[in-house]
Structure formats: structure tokens, C-alpha cells
Write a protein that holds these residues in place. Structure first.
Motif, short mmCIF file in Angstrom:
data_model
loop_
_atom_site.label_atom_id
_atom_site.label_comp_id
_atom_site.label_asym_id
_atom_site.label_seq_id
_atom_site.Cartn_x
_atom_site.Cartn_y
_atom_site.Cartn_z
N SER A 109 1.13 -1.25 0.30
CA SER A 109 -0.16 0.11 0.00
C SER A 109 1.05 1.55 0.13
CB SER A 109 -1.28 0.05 1.15
OG SER A 109 -1.86 1.03 0.88
N PRO A 110 1.73 1.40 -0.77
CA PRO A 110 2.25 2.47 -1.34
C PRO A 110 1.71 3.63 -1.62
CG PRO A 110 2.92 1.33 -3.08
CD PRO A 110 1.68 0.42 -1.92
N CYS A 111 2.64 4.65 -0.52
CA CYS A 111 1.56 6.54 -0.81
C CYS A 111 2.08 6.43 -2.73
CB CYS A 111 2.92 7.47 -0.34
SG CYS A 111 1.86 9.33 0.15
N PRO A 112 1.18 7.42 -3.11
CA PRO A 112 1.37 7.95 -3.99
C PRO A 112 1.50 9.31 -4.13
CG PRO A 112 -1.38 8.21 -3.42
CD PRO A 112 -1.28 7.30 -2.83
N GLY A 113 1.29 9.98 -3.58
CA GLY A 113 2.22 11.00 -3.46
C GLY A 113 1.78 12.09 -3.20
N ARG A 114 2.24 13.56 -3.07
CA ARG A 114 1.27 13.93 -2.23
C ARG A 114 1.35 15.35 -3.36
NH1 ARG A 114 3.63 16.77 2.49
NH2 ARG A 114 5.47 14.98 2.18
N PRO A 115 0.35 16.17 -3.44
CA PRO A 115 0.26 17.41 -4.95
C PRO A 115 1.34 18.14 -3.77
CG PRO A 115 -2.02 16.91 -4.02
CD PRO A 115 -1.15 16.16 -2.75
N ALA A 116 2.56 18.87 -4.86
CA ALA A 116 3.32 20.03 -4.72
C ALA A 116 2.92 21.47 -5.33
CB ALA A 116 4.46 19.43 -4.98
N SER A 117 2.64 22.48 -4.67
CA SER A 117 1.53 22.83 -5.32
C SER A 117 2.95 24.27 -5.03
CB SER A 117 0.22 23.86 -4.43
OG SER A 117 0.98 24.40 -2.63
N GLY A 118 2.18 25.35 -5.95
CA GLY A 118 3.58 26.33 -6.73
C GLY A 118 4.70 26.61 -6.51
N ILE A 119 5.06 25.45 -7.40
CA ILE A 119 6.31 24.60 -8.15
C ILE A 119 6.15 24.77 -9.40
CG2 ILE A 119 8.07 22.69 -8.96
CD1 ILE A 119 7.54 22.79 -5.81
N GLU A 120 7.55 25.35 -9.85
CA GLU A 120 7.78 26.16 -11.05
C GLU A 120 8.28 25.62 -12.39
OE1 GLU A 120 10.26 29.51 -13.75
OE2 GLU A 120 9.95 30.21 -12.10
N VAL A 121 7.25 25.07 -13.21
CA VAL A 121 7.95 23.72 -14.34
C VAL A 121 7.91 25.06 -15.63
CG1 VAL A 121 7.06 22.22 -15.62
CG2 VAL A 121 5.29 22.23 -13.28
N ASP A 122 9.27 24.68 -15.68
CA ASP A 122 9.57 25.26 -17.59
C ASP A 122 9.39 24.39 -18.02
OD1 ASP A 122 9.97 27.41 -15.48
OD2 ASP A 122 12.39 27.03 -14.71
N LEU A 123 9.45 25.00 -19.46
CA LEU A 123 10.28 23.91 -20.50
C LEU A 123 10.87 25.16 -21.53
CD1 LEU A 123 6.60 23.99 -21.72
CD2 LEU A 123 7.80 21.74 -20.74
N VAL A 124 12.08 24.10 -21.23
CA VAL A 124 12.84 24.90 -22.17
C VAL A 124 13.28 24.61 -23.92
CG1 VAL A 124 15.33 25.20 -22.48
CG2 VAL A 124 13.88 25.48 -19.91
N PRO A 125 13.13 25.82 -24.53
CA PRO A 125 13.37 25.83 -25.92
C PRO A 125 14.51 24.10 -26.10
CG PRO A 125 12.52 27.58 -25.99
CD PRO A 125 12.70 26.91 -24.55
N GLU A 126 14.33 23.07 -27.10
CA GLU A 126 16.01 21.90 -27.45
C GLU A 126 16.77 23.11 -28.32
OE1 GLU A 126 16.88 17.94 -28.46
OE2 GLU A 126 15.87 18.76 -29.76
N ALA A 127 15.52 23.74 -29.32
CA ALA A 127 16.85 24.98 -29.98
C ALA A 127 17.18 25.85 -29.76
CB ALA A 127 15.36 24.57 -30.80
N GLY A 128 16.58 26.39 -28.14
CA GLY A 128 17.35 26.99 -27.81
C GLY A 128 16.40 28.62 -27.56
N GLY A 129 15.86 29.48 -27.00
CA GLY A 129 15.32 30.46 -27.09
C GLY A 129 14.43 30.37 -25.89
N GLN A 130 13.71 31.46 -25.30
CA GLN A 130 12.73 31.95 -24.16
C GLN A 130 12.22 30.50 -23.50
OE1 GLN A 130 10.76 35.45 -23.88
NE2 GLN A 130 10.37 35.56 -21.76
N ALA A 131 12.84 30.18 -22.51
CA ALA A 131 10.96 29.37 -21.58
C ALA A 131 10.34 29.93 -20.71
CB ALA A 131 12.10 28.22 -20.19
N LEU A 132 9.25 28.92 -21.48
CA LEU A 132 7.67 29.14 -21.00
C LEU A 132 7.97 28.09 -19.94
CD1 LEU A 132 6.08 27.75 -24.42
CD2 LEU A 132 6.82 29.99 -23.24
N SER A 133 7.04 29.08 -18.52
CA SER A 133 6.89 28.22 -17.48
C SER A 133 5.12 28.48 -16.88
CB SER A 133 7.63 29.11 -16.48
OG SER A 133 7.97 30.02 -16.46
#
Length: 132
Positions: free
Chosen positions: A55-79
Motif C-alpha cells: 500500500s505505497p503512498c501515491p504522492g502528495r500534491p506539490a503546489s507553487g512549484i515552477e515548471v519550465d519548458l526550455v526549447p531544445e533549439a534555444g530561446g526563452q523558456a515557458l513556465s
């Protein structure tokens, strides 16, 4: 004559304000089918220092964490920041991105993601909660 000018100025002002609110191109979302979506959840694990076998824990939600998408080709990250339920969503132009989270704790789940126009890709992250 004064009434005609006042009406013309008022009409121009309304049209100007309406035009300024419209978003187009990759940075806007206004129904642009040229964008894809990356969504997922950010979870903290483990949930407790002791867990029951089978009966493992499925994890607790983490709020307020910044998620970034960094383009492989370079450029500005989206978050975006994760919501109270740990979910996030980012709209991005098609391409390949490195998906990461900004946190001081160790992370599992940093990876590359392909974004396709009109499609949704799922990227979940697990952050070490520090509970031992």
C-alpha cells in the motif's frame, strides 16, 4: 459638428481597446490551433517515514512549484506554477523541450518532451519530500 467628432473619437477608442486585448502568435493562447499543451502533476514522495507493504503512498500534491519548458533549439523558456492539486499546464509552439522543475530538492522526471500542435503531452514530476 461637436457631436460627430465626439462619436467618432468614442468609436475609435472602443475599437482601439478591443484590438489591444486580442492575442495572436505563439505567446497568446486565443484559440490558436498552432499550439500544443504540456500538462501533468508535481508530487512529493515519500508521504510518510513508514509505509505499509502493498500500500505505497501515491504522492502528495506539490503546489507553487515552477515548471519550465526550455526549447531544445534555444530561446526563452515557458513556465507555469503547479496548482494546489499539483497540476500544471503550459501551451507551447510545436517543438522539442526539456521539461524541468525549479526546486532545491532532488527531482525524478526531468525529461525531453515533443509538443505537437493541437495535441496534449503529459509530463509528471516526483520531488523528494525529505521524509525519512
Amino acid at each position: 459638428m461637436w457631436r460627430i467628432r465626439t462619436a467618432a473619437v468614442a468609436t475609435f477608442a472602443v475599437l482601439l481597446v478591443a484590438g489591444c486585448g486580442a492575442k495572436t502568435g505563439p505567446s497568446g493562447t486565443g484559440g490558436n490551433a498552432a499550439l500544443g499543451t504540456v500538462r501533468g502533476h508535481v508530487l512529493l514522495y515519500p508521504c510518510a517515514p513508514v509505509e505499509r507493504v502493498g500500500s505505497p503512498c501515491p504522492g502528495r500534491p506539490a503546489s507553487g512549484i515552477e515548471v519550465d519548458l526550455v526549447p531544445e533549439a534555444g530561446g526563452q523558456a515557458l513556465s507555469a506554477k503547479s496548482a494546489t492539486d499539483g497540476s500544471y499546464a503550459i501551451q507551447a509552439p510545436p517543438g522539442t523541450y526539456q521539461a524541468t522543475v525549479k526546486t532545491v530538492r532532488p527531482v525524478r522526471g526531468v525529461r525531453m518532451v515533443a509538443v505537437t500542435a493541437g495535441q496534449t503531452a503529459t509530463v509528471d514530476f516526483v520531488i523528494d519530500s525529505g521524509i525519512r
